[in-house]
Design an enzyme around this catalytic site. Sequence first.
Site, short mmCIF file in Angstrom:
data_model
loop_
_atom_site.label_atom_id
_atom_site.label_comp_id
_atom_site.label_asym_id
_atom_site.label_seq_id
_atom_site.Cartn_x
_atom_site.Cartn_y
_atom_site.Cartn_z
N GLN A 23 12.05 30.09 -5.36
CA GLN A 23 11.61 28.91 -5.24
C GLN A 23 11.01 28.42 -6.82
O GLN A 23 10.51 27.39 -6.80
CB GLN A 23 10.58 28.94 -4.12
CG GLN A 23 10.94 29.11 -2.81
CD GLN A 23 9.82 29.38 -1.70
OE1 GLN A 23 9.38 30.43 -1.50
NE2 GLN A 23 9.35 28.43 -1.43
N ASN A 168 9.96 40.00 3.07
CA ASN A 168 8.94 38.94 3.29
C ASN A 168 9.77 38.18 4.43
O ASN A 168 10.81 37.82 4.71
CB ASN A 168 9.01 37.64 2.19
CG ASN A 168 8.26 36.41 2.64
OD1 ASN A 168 6.98 36.67 2.58
ND2 ASN A 168 9.01 35.22 2.94
N GLU A 169 8.93 38.18 5.76
CA GLU A 169 9.32 37.21 6.81
C GLU A 169 10.71 37.72 7.36
O GLU A 169 11.49 36.63 7.42
CB GLU A 169 8.94 35.85 6.64
CG GLU A 169 7.52 35.62 6.31
CD GLU A 169 7.26 34.05 6.13
OE1 GLU A 169 7.91 33.19 6.46
OE2 GLU A 169 6.04 33.65 6.08
N TYR A 292 0.37 30.68 8.71
CA TYR A 292 0.47 28.73 8.64
C TYR A 292 -0.18 28.44 9.93
O TYR A 292 -1.24 27.57 9.56
CB TYR A 292 1.85 28.43 8.52
CG TYR A 292 2.14 28.93 7.20
CD1 TYR A 292 1.77 28.26 5.96
CD2 TYR A 292 2.96 30.10 6.82
CE1 TYR A 292 2.13 28.68 4.74
CE2 TYR A 292 3.17 30.45 5.36
CZ TYR A 292 2.69 29.75 4.42
OH TYR A 292 3.08 30.18 3.15
N GLU A 352 0.08 35.48 2.74
CA GLU A 352 0.53 33.88 2.47
C GLU A 352 -0.53 33.00 3.55
O GLU A 352 -0.61 33.49 4.58
CB GLU A 352 1.87 33.69 2.83
CG GLU A 352 2.96 33.90 1.65
CD GLU A 352 4.22 33.20 2.20
OE1 GLU A 352 4.44 32.57 2.76
OE2 GLU A 352 5.30 34.26 1.75
N TRP A 399 -0.70 30.74 -0.57
CA TRP A 399 0.59 30.10 -0.93
C TRP A 399 0.27 28.65 -1.11
O TRP A 399 0.07 27.82 -0.44
CB TRP A 399 1.49 30.22 0.33
CG TRP A 399 2.93 29.71 0.01
CD1 TRP A 399 3.36 28.43 -0.07
CD2 TRP A 399 4.12 30.32 -0.69
NE1 TRP A 399 4.47 28.50 -0.49
CE2 TRP A 399 4.93 29.54 -1.03
CE3 TRP A 399 4.01 31.89 -0.95
CZ2 TRP A 399 6.38 30.08 -1.72
CZ3 TRP A 399 5.19 32.29 -1.54
CH2 TRP A 399 6.42 31.37 -1.85
N GLU A 406 11.00 24.21 -1.82
CA GLU A 406 10.43 24.55 -0.58
C GLU A 406 11.96 24.50 0.45
O GLU A 406 11.87 23.82 1.08
CB GLU A 406 9.40 23.55 0.07
CG GLU A 406 9.02 24.12 1.65
CD GLU A 406 8.48 25.30 1.56
OE1 GLU A 406 8.04 25.83 0.95
OE2 GLU A 406 8.64 25.47 2.85
N TRP A 407 12.67 25.58 0.08
CA TRP A 407 13.89 25.74 0.66
C TRP A 407 14.46 24.50 1.36
O TRP A 407 14.94 23.77 0.47
CB TRP A 407 13.33 26.83 2.14
CG TRP A 407 12.53 28.01 1.45
CD1 TRP A 407 11.26 28.15 1.79
CD2 TRP A 407 13.18 29.14 0.93
NE1 TRP A 407 10.96 29.55 1.06
CE2 TRP A 407 12.00 29.97 0.43
CE3 TRP A 407 14.63 29.41 -0.04
CZ2 TRP A 407 12.16 31.18 -0.18
CZ3 TRP A 407 14.52 30.39 -0.70
CH2 TRP A 407 13.48 31.32 -0.83
#
Length: 443
Positions: A23, A168-169, A292, A352, A399, A406-407
């Site tokens: 990123q 990560n995730e 989030y 995050e 984050w 952003e992906w």
Amino acid sequence: MPTGPLPRFPDGFRWGVSTSAYQIEGAADADGRGPSIWDTFAHSPGRIVDGSTGDVACDHYHRHAEDVALLAGLGVSAYRFSIAWPRVVPTGTGAVNPAGLDFYDRLVDDLLAHGVDPVATLFHWDLPQPLEDAGGWLDRDTAHRFAEYADATAARLGDRVKLWITLNEPFIHMSLGHGMGVHAPGKMLLFDAFPVAHHQLLGHGLAVAALRARTASPVAIANNYSPVRVLGDTDADRAAGTAYEALHNRLFTDPLLGRGYPDSAAVDTGVVRAADLDVIAAPLDVLGVNYYNPTGVRAPEDGSPLPFELVPLEGYPRTAFDWPVAPDGLRELLGWLHRTYGADLPPIQVTESGCAYDDAPDAEGRVHDPDRIAYLDGHLRAVRAAIDDGVDVTGYFVWSLLDNWEWAEGFTKRFGLVHVDFDTQLRTPKSSYTWLRDLIRAR
Ligand code: GBH
């Protein structure tokens, strides 16, 4: 809006910010880096909303000194970055590329020289493309390749990294990458993506063992969690809530904490060998929690391929991503982890937490982001409340440091404390940066 000064946090509480390699780094071909699945995916037409790629991103690979200066100015005690596997092992198997490790070696030393703890994530979704070509995370061998890469990286960076994070995730990499096709590698397998869960968890466990042999620093994983809000009051609605909770919150946690897979998580027992569960349950020093927003769930329509339906939650402000701003959900989530896992739960660091807004410089070139300040204020209060509730939370990472790539959303979502002009690479600290700096200073 913020209401008075934030309450105190325990001594030694870790204040940090997070980023990830693909990123921010750019320099996709530099110093022997190989291609990753995200290079392939981003360069495939129609995958990224604005047609952009991470070829340049924030050009952090060439601007790392400036970015470390921004971290130092912010006064954080830790910086969570990820290491690009395709820089370290460009072909995914076999030879290590020392030039790839040199970059992280310099970054780590520079962070330490500025009093910032390096926190390194080994896999933030950028699998070397040759490993994908050999089957990727659907293939058991990838778990072993991951452990080799962890070993090579820890051999070089060892104890200078103050916290190691394996994955990560893994839920997002499974679901968006292999279930729904929204992320690389773009597979749409729905529940047939389960081997990706198991092999990532196995890779995690094997990597923990590799890291323990090389370093005395603590080891963690960073999972994403979302507290489940059941909408509707039928048994079917509650069952849908249980199914979503098992998939989203328990699938990647129960096995880590020695409980095996949750019953309702559609486990494909064909890929799980009995001894794997012991490898996966290797003791963890920290659980990284990426938060989030909460998720609304109800019973699915007849004939749905999923055992739940996701419903937007009403009554919350929304970010530019349309995600609800719900700090109460963070307190609820931390309490849920505490109640559900009890004494098995290691200390938590929120690895995050953040939000996207349409931030732009004003006529004087300043970037005001009061919504982000309110967001951070609310979520820090939620963490403090959870600590008062008895949950052991030892850190909080925003984050993100920089607006970045952003992906699938490309450059259209800005999560940074620092604004980035992607034409000029000019960095401009936003008002949230100043707010967080003053808050950390006052502690
Ligand atoms: C993280 O993923 C990633 O680790 C990071 O790389 C990324 O840049 C950052 O977050 C921001 O996206 O449909 O309204 O319920 C976050 C995973 C998955 C969290 C989708 C929010 C759904 C919102 N996200 N989720 S909603």
